[in-house]
Write an enzyme that holds these catalytic residues in place. Structure first.
Site, PDB file in Angstrom:
ATOM      1  N   HIS A   1      23.245   8.903 -11.306  1.00  0.00           N
ATOM      2  CA  HIS A   1      24.351   7.893 -11.476  1.00  0.00           C
ATOM      3  C   HIS A   1      23.880   6.453 -11.613  1.00  0.00           C
ATOM      4  CE1 HIS A   1      27.094  10.050  -8.489  1.00  0.00           C
ATOM      5  NE2 HIS A   1      27.234  10.615  -9.746  1.00  0.00           N
TER       6      HIS A   1
ATOM      7  N   ARG B   1      24.586  19.139 -13.145  1.00  0.00           N
ATOM      8  CA  ARG B   1      26.316  19.330 -13.695  1.00  0.00           C
ATOM      9  C   ARG B   1      25.864  20.786 -14.282  1.00  0.00           C
ATOM     10  NH1 ARG B   1      24.884  14.109 -14.929  1.00  0.00           N
ATOM     11  NH2 ARG B   1      26.692  12.424 -13.899  1.00  0.00           N
TER      12      ARG B   1
ATOM     13  N   TYR C   1      30.968   9.664  -2.132  1.00  0.00           N
ATOM     14  CA  TYR C   1      30.761  10.744  -1.070  1.00  0.00           C
ATOM     15  C   TYR C   1      30.693  10.285   0.332  1.00  0.00           C
ATOM     16  CZ  TYR C   1      29.629  13.208  -5.363  1.00  0.00           C
ATOM     17  OH  TYR C   1      29.533  13.515  -6.751  1.00  0.00           O
TER      18      TYR C   1
ATOM     19  N   LYS D   1      24.293  13.051 -18.570  1.00  0.00           N
ATOM     20  CA  LYS D   1      25.312  12.179 -18.999  1.00  0.00           C
ATOM     21  C   LYS D   1      24.768  10.704 -19.329  1.00  0.00           C
ATOM     22  CE  LYS D   1      29.921  10.936 -17.187  1.00  0.00           C
ATOM     23  NZ  LYS D   1      31.120  11.310 -16.220  1.00  0.00           N
TER      24      LYS D   1
ATOM     25  N   HIS E   1      31.372  22.596 -10.599  1.00  0.00           N
ATOM     26  CA  HIS E   1      31.016  21.026 -10.343  1.00  0.00           C
ATOM     27  C   HIS E   1      31.134  20.696  -8.929  1.00  0.00           C
ATOM     28  CE1 HIS E   1      30.124  17.309 -11.997  1.00  0.00           C
ATOM     29  NE2 HIS E   1      30.873  16.786 -11.315  1.00  0.00           N
TER      30      HIS E   1
ATOM     31  N   ARG F   1      27.937  20.584  -7.078  1.00  0.00           N
ATOM     32  CA  ARG F   1      27.345  19.247  -7.043  1.00  0.00           C
ATOM     33  C   ARG F   1      27.947  18.086  -5.900  1.00  0.00           C
ATOM     34  NH1 ARG F   1      25.012  15.533 -10.928  1.00  0.00           N
ATOM     35  NH2 ARG F   1      25.865  13.517 -11.140  1.00  0.00           N
TER      36      ARG F   1
END
Length: 339
Positions: free
Chosen positions: A311, A154, A320, A179, A285, A288
């Site tokens: 994640h 990110r 994706y 994150k 972003h 990414r």
């Protein structure tokens, strides 16, 4: 007699007056910093609480409840036409105020409805589009955007990189406190090794100049500055992508050299998209997203991609699979099979 005075013999000594109570927004900032939230979160939450108070004619939040909160959120959605994510951010700020600052445990706090966010597929650039884009961006912005595409970081994860987080020997980058406050490891692209080393040599020279001028300190998270008093001046703790000028820390007032602002990178990419005639609404972003899609197209296991992206749930990575560049959901059309 006033309790703020004390009689001693024939004289009356005035006791120091108690300090005035801290303003509500100052209390909110204190609580946010105690929870180790970011400066951006602090600015956003204080902004929403201020708007909430002004919307209700400067009434104190302690005098208000569920009706006023819902009225404010409805106003944002109807009159302000804000997105669902923006409305939910405002709700989070108000709930934080009531639970953490006012310490109000009321049953309505958890019953305030959240806006339902739309489920949208991410924007993805093809490798050819990425190449057309990156060839137009040079300098520090170009290096940052290449790292985003080459590592899947990110933008703020990239901008907050420290020198010690780049391991040239192992070809790895350690992403600190991504994150969810999680660390992870991603690859360092071979093609960026030499450019990144050259960039760090220039940053090292700039750091030496700052030290000679009596500066050279960098922001350290949590209590590291007290635990390691000299670490703030050490080369290993400096940001990889430093700002061109020193600035004043808005929290401590210290003069430091912070990292590059995200807005400058976003602006550089926006200009390059226009020059490359790419009509997609891409942002940094998006690189990414393009990183993840490219890995899946290349046959890498989805669990590997999940780990590289950081994640928590593989279901997040599964999105994706819907944007693979092989038609809808990556399925080959029967008509193409006939051909």
């Amino acid at each position: 007699m006033d309790s703020s005075t004390k009689i001693s013999g024939n004289c009356v000594n005035a006791l120091p007056a108690p300090p005035p109570p801290r303003r509500l927004l100052d209390q909110l900032s204190d609580r946010i910093r105690l929870k180790h939230y970011s400066l951006r979160t602090e600015q956003a939450y204080c902004g929403w609480v201020r708007r909430f108070i002004l919307f209700h004619n400067k009434r104190h939040p302690r005098e208000m409840g569920a009706h006023e909160v819902e009225a404010f959120l409805t106003h944002l959605a109807v009159a302000g036409r804000v997105s669902a994510s923006t409305q939910n951010q405002a709700k989070s700020a108000l709930l934080f105020l009531y639970k953490e600052v006012l310490v109000t445990e009321l049953p309505w706090l958890d019953d305030v409805e959240s806006a339902k966010a739309s489920k949208r597929l991410p924007v993805v650039l093809t490798p050819e589009e990425v190449q057309r884009l990156l060839v137009l961006i040079e300098g520090t912005a170009g290096l940052i955007l290449r790292l985003l595409y080459g590592t899947g970081m990110r933008i703020m994860e990239c901008l907050r990189l420290r020198v010690k987080d780049v391991d040239f020997a192992r070809g790895e980058i350690l992403v600190r406190e991504g994150k969810g406050f999680k660390d992870r490891v991603t690859m360092l692209p071979n093609t960026l090794t030499a450019p990144l080393k050259s960039h760090l040599a220039r940053v090292k020279a700039l750091h030496d100049e700052d030290l000679a001028a009596g500066y050279g300190e960098v922001y350290l998270p949590w209590a590291l500055a007290r635990k390691y008093p000299n670490a703030a001046r050490e080369w290993a703790w400096q940001y990889v992508f430093v700002a061109a000028r020193r600035s004043v820390d808005p929290r401590s007032g210290a003069v430091r050299r912070h990292h590059v602002e995200a807005q400058s990178i976003q602006r550089a990419m926006r200009n390059a998209l226009h020059q490359a005639a790419i009509s997609k609404p891409a942002t940094p972003h998006t690189l990414r997203h393009s990183f993840a899609t490219c890995l899946l197209e290349s046959g890498y296991d989805i669990r590997t991609v999940q780990e590289l992206l950081g994640h928590a749930d593989v279901a997040t990575t599964m999105i994706y699979t819907h944007v693979l560049h092989r038609g809808g959901r990556g399925v080959r059309s029967p008509l193409d099979a006939l051909a």
